[in-house]
Write a protein that holds these residues in place. Sequence first.
Motif, PDB file in Angstrom:
ATOM      1  N   SER A  68     -16.482  20.414  -7.237  1.00 15.27           N
ATOM      2  CA  SER A  68     -15.415  19.688  -7.505  1.00 15.27           C
ATOM      3  C   SER A  68     -14.114  19.513  -7.945  1.00 15.27           C
ATOM      4  CB  SER A  68     -16.342  18.321  -7.911  1.00 15.27           C
ATOM      5  OG  SER A  68     -17.470  18.363  -6.992  1.00 15.27           O
ATOM      6  N   PHE A  69     -13.147  19.235  -7.618  1.00 16.48           N
ATOM      7  CA  PHE A  69     -12.039  18.725  -8.003  1.00 16.48           C
ATOM      8  C   PHE A  69     -11.865  16.807  -9.490  1.00 16.48           C
ATOM      9  CE2 PHE A  69      -9.712  21.335  -5.289  1.00 16.48           C
ATOM     10  CZ  PHE A  69      -8.838  22.010  -5.803  1.00 16.48           C
ATOM     11  N   GLY A  70     -11.789  17.566 -10.592  1.00 12.73           N
ATOM     12  CA  GLY A  70     -11.159  16.346 -11.120  1.00 12.73           C
ATOM     13  C   GLY A  70     -12.024  16.929 -12.582  1.00 12.73           C
ATOM     14  N   GLY A  71     -11.842  18.189 -13.184  1.00 17.19           N
ATOM     15  CA  GLY A  71     -12.479  19.060 -14.049  1.00 17.19           C
ATOM     16  C   GLY A  71     -11.625  19.647 -14.975  1.00 17.19           C
ATOM     17  N   SER A  72     -11.765  20.100 -15.915  1.00 21.16           N
ATOM     18  CA  SER A  72     -11.077  21.433 -16.823  1.00 21.16           C
ATOM     19  C   SER A  72     -10.312  23.091 -16.007  1.00 21.16           C
ATOM     20  CB  SER A  72     -11.093  21.847 -17.982  1.00 21.16           C
ATOM     21  OG  SER A  72     -12.726  21.846 -17.724  1.00 21.16           O
ATOM     22  N   GLU A  73     -11.228  22.833 -14.976  1.00 20.56           N
ATOM     23  CA  GLU A  73     -11.681  24.316 -14.128  1.00 20.56           C
ATOM     24  C   GLU A  73     -10.618  23.904 -12.999  1.00 20.56           C
ATOM     25  OE1 GLU A  73     -14.304  27.337 -16.772  1.00 20.56           O
ATOM     26  OE2 GLU A  73     -15.304  25.812 -15.062  1.00 20.56           O
ATOM     27  N   ASP A  74     -10.240  23.530 -12.730  1.00 22.71           N
ATOM     28  CA  ASP A  74      -9.692  23.351 -11.418  1.00 22.71           C
ATOM     29  C   ASP A  74      -8.437  24.145 -10.899  1.00 22.71           C
ATOM     30  OD1 ASP A  74     -10.794  20.498 -11.218  1.00 22.71           O
ATOM     31  OD2 ASP A  74      -8.845  19.366 -11.190  1.00 22.71           O
ATOM     32  N   HIS A  75      -8.097  24.924 -11.419  1.00 20.78           N
ATOM     33  CA  HIS A  75      -6.706  26.127 -11.159  1.00 20.78           C
ATOM     34  C   HIS A  75      -7.536  27.820 -10.623  1.00 20.78           C
ATOM     35  CE1 HIS A  75      -8.205  26.899 -15.038  1.00 20.78           C
ATOM     36  NE2 HIS A  75      -8.166  28.162 -15.225  1.00 20.78           N
ATOM     37  N   LEU A  76      -9.255  27.027 -10.475  1.00 19.10           N
ATOM     38  CA  LEU A  76     -10.174  28.370 -10.431  1.00 19.10           C
ATOM     39  C   LEU A  76     -11.071  27.685  -8.855  1.00 19.10           C
ATOM     40  CD1 LEU A  76     -12.538  29.210 -13.636  1.00 19.10           C
ATOM     41  CD2 LEU A  76     -10.382  30.126 -13.052  1.00 19.10           C
ATOM     42  N   ILE A  77     -10.391  26.579  -8.707  1.00 19.53           N
ATOM     43  CA  ILE A  77     -11.274  26.288  -6.680  1.00 19.53           C
ATOM     44  C   ILE A  77     -10.489  27.135  -5.860  1.00 19.53           C
ATOM     45  CG2 ILE A  77     -11.642  25.438  -5.494  1.00 19.53           C
ATOM     46  CD1 ILE A  77     -12.691  23.270  -8.139  1.00 19.53           C
ATOM     47  N   SER A  81     -10.580  28.984   0.493  1.00 20.38           N
ATOM     48  CA  SER A  81     -12.444  29.943   1.090  1.00 20.38           C
ATOM     49  C   SER A  81     -13.440  29.121  -0.513  1.00 20.38           C
ATOM     50  CB  SER A  81     -12.079  31.565   0.084  1.00 20.38           C
ATOM     51  OG  SER A  81     -11.966  31.419  -1.123  1.00 20.38           O
ATOM     52  N   ASP A  82     -13.052  28.616  -0.830  1.00 20.80           N
ATOM     53  CA  ASP A  82     -14.671  27.902  -1.718  1.00 20.80           C
ATOM     54  C   ASP A  82     -14.325  26.383  -1.205  1.00 20.80           C
ATOM     55  OD1 ASP A  82     -14.705  29.564  -3.587  1.00 20.80           O
ATOM     56  OD2 ASP A  82     -13.047  28.598  -5.153  1.00 20.80           O
ATOM     57  N   LYS A  83     -16.147  25.984  -0.718  1.00 19.88           N
ATOM     58  CA  LYS A  83     -16.570  25.128  -0.365  1.00 19.88           C
ATOM     59  C   LYS A  83     -15.918  23.874  -1.355  1.00 19.88           C
ATOM     60  CE  LYS A  83     -19.666  23.179   2.220  1.00 19.88           C
ATOM     61  NZ  LYS A  83     -20.718  22.958   3.144  1.00 19.88           N
ATOM     62  N   HIS A  84     -15.623  22.882  -1.409  1.00 25.41           N
ATOM     63  CA  HIS A  84     -15.075  22.027  -2.222  1.00 25.41           C
ATOM     64  C   HIS A  84     -15.071  20.990  -2.021  1.00 25.41           C
ATOM     65  CE1 HIS A  84     -11.154  23.044  -0.021  1.00 25.41           C
ATOM     66  NE2 HIS A  84     -10.396  22.043  -0.954  1.00 25.41           N
ATOM     67  N   SER A  85     -15.019  19.841  -2.617  1.00 25.91           N
ATOM     68  CA  SER A  85     -14.204  17.982  -2.294  1.00 25.91           C
ATOM     69  C   SER A  85     -12.956  17.895  -3.448  1.00 25.91           C
ATOM     70  CB  SER A  85     -15.398  17.592  -2.972  1.00 25.91           C
ATOM     71  OG  SER A  85     -16.106  17.056  -4.364  1.00 25.91           O
ATOM     72  N   LYS A  86     -12.878  17.183  -3.339  1.00 25.82           N
ATOM     73  CA  LYS A  86     -11.704  16.046  -3.443  1.00 25.82           C
ATOM     74  C   LYS A  86     -11.753  14.597  -2.666  1.00 25.82           C
ATOM     75  CE  LYS A  86      -7.712  19.611  -3.411  1.00 25.82           C
ATOM     76  NZ  LYS A  86      -6.265  19.440  -3.095  1.00 25.82           N
ATOM     77  N   VAL A  87     -11.107  14.241  -4.351  1.00 27.26           N
ATOM     78  CA  VAL A  87     -11.097  12.568  -3.467  1.00 27.26           C
ATOM     79  C   VAL A  87      -9.976  11.781  -3.515  1.00 27.26           C
ATOM     80  CG1 VAL A  87     -11.939  10.137  -4.781  1.00 27.26           C
ATOM     81  CG2 VAL A  87     -12.867  12.376  -6.056  1.00 27.26           C
ATOM     82  N   PHE A  88     -10.063  11.090  -2.393  1.00 29.76           N
ATOM     83  CA  PHE A  88      -8.873  10.381  -1.993  1.00 29.76           C
ATOM     84  C   PHE A  88      -8.813   8.793  -2.112  1.00 29.76           C
ATOM     85  CE2 PHE A  88      -9.060  14.657  -0.261  1.00 29.76           C
ATOM     86  CZ  PHE A  88      -8.046  15.291  -0.095  1.00 29.76           C
ATOM     87  N   GLU A  89      -7.496   8.348  -2.031  1.00 28.89           N
ATOM     88  CA  GLU A  89      -7.174   7.116  -2.059  1.00 28.89           C
ATOM     89  C   GLU A  89      -8.127   5.731  -1.049  1.00 28.89           C
ATOM     90  OE1 GLU A  89      -4.115   3.728  -3.437  1.00 28.89           O
ATOM     91  OE2 GLU A  89      -3.354   4.937  -3.173  1.00 28.89           O
TER      92      GLU A  89
END
Length: 134
Positions: A68-77, A81-89
């Motif tokens: 999940s984006f939104g933490g201190s380690e976003d740059h590691l995502i 290739s990584d399954k991930h989530s982002k929040v949009f407006e």
Amino acid sequence: DKNEDKIVMIRVHDSGDFYSKEYQEMWYQIAEDLIDFPNLVLYAYTKMISQSKALEKMQPSNFDLIYSFGGSEDHLIDVESDKHSKVFESEEELIKNGYINGTDDDKNAVIGPKKIGLVYHGGKSYKNTSWKGN
């Protein structure tokens, strides 16, 4: 083979995260103990990227992890290739950026593609959030 209509999905944490390596390993062991149930999938969203990547080899095939984006380690995502989530407006923004909507149904997050979008529905203004998807 998994039949999509008969998959039982168990979400680890409604809120919260893997607060330690040992705690995450415990959940992986629980999933491993349930491996004989082919239509059972455990899944979790996490912002503990470095810890999770260090444990990748231990992650059972029936445990789906979504960064999940939104933490201190976003740059590691790795968004490719990584399954991930982002929040949009909005859903329009989510679709425009190539994400599948996982807002109302986690099934999309578990069996869908690697890019899961969530539409912001919190109390604060989206513009003032530090974890937004863009």
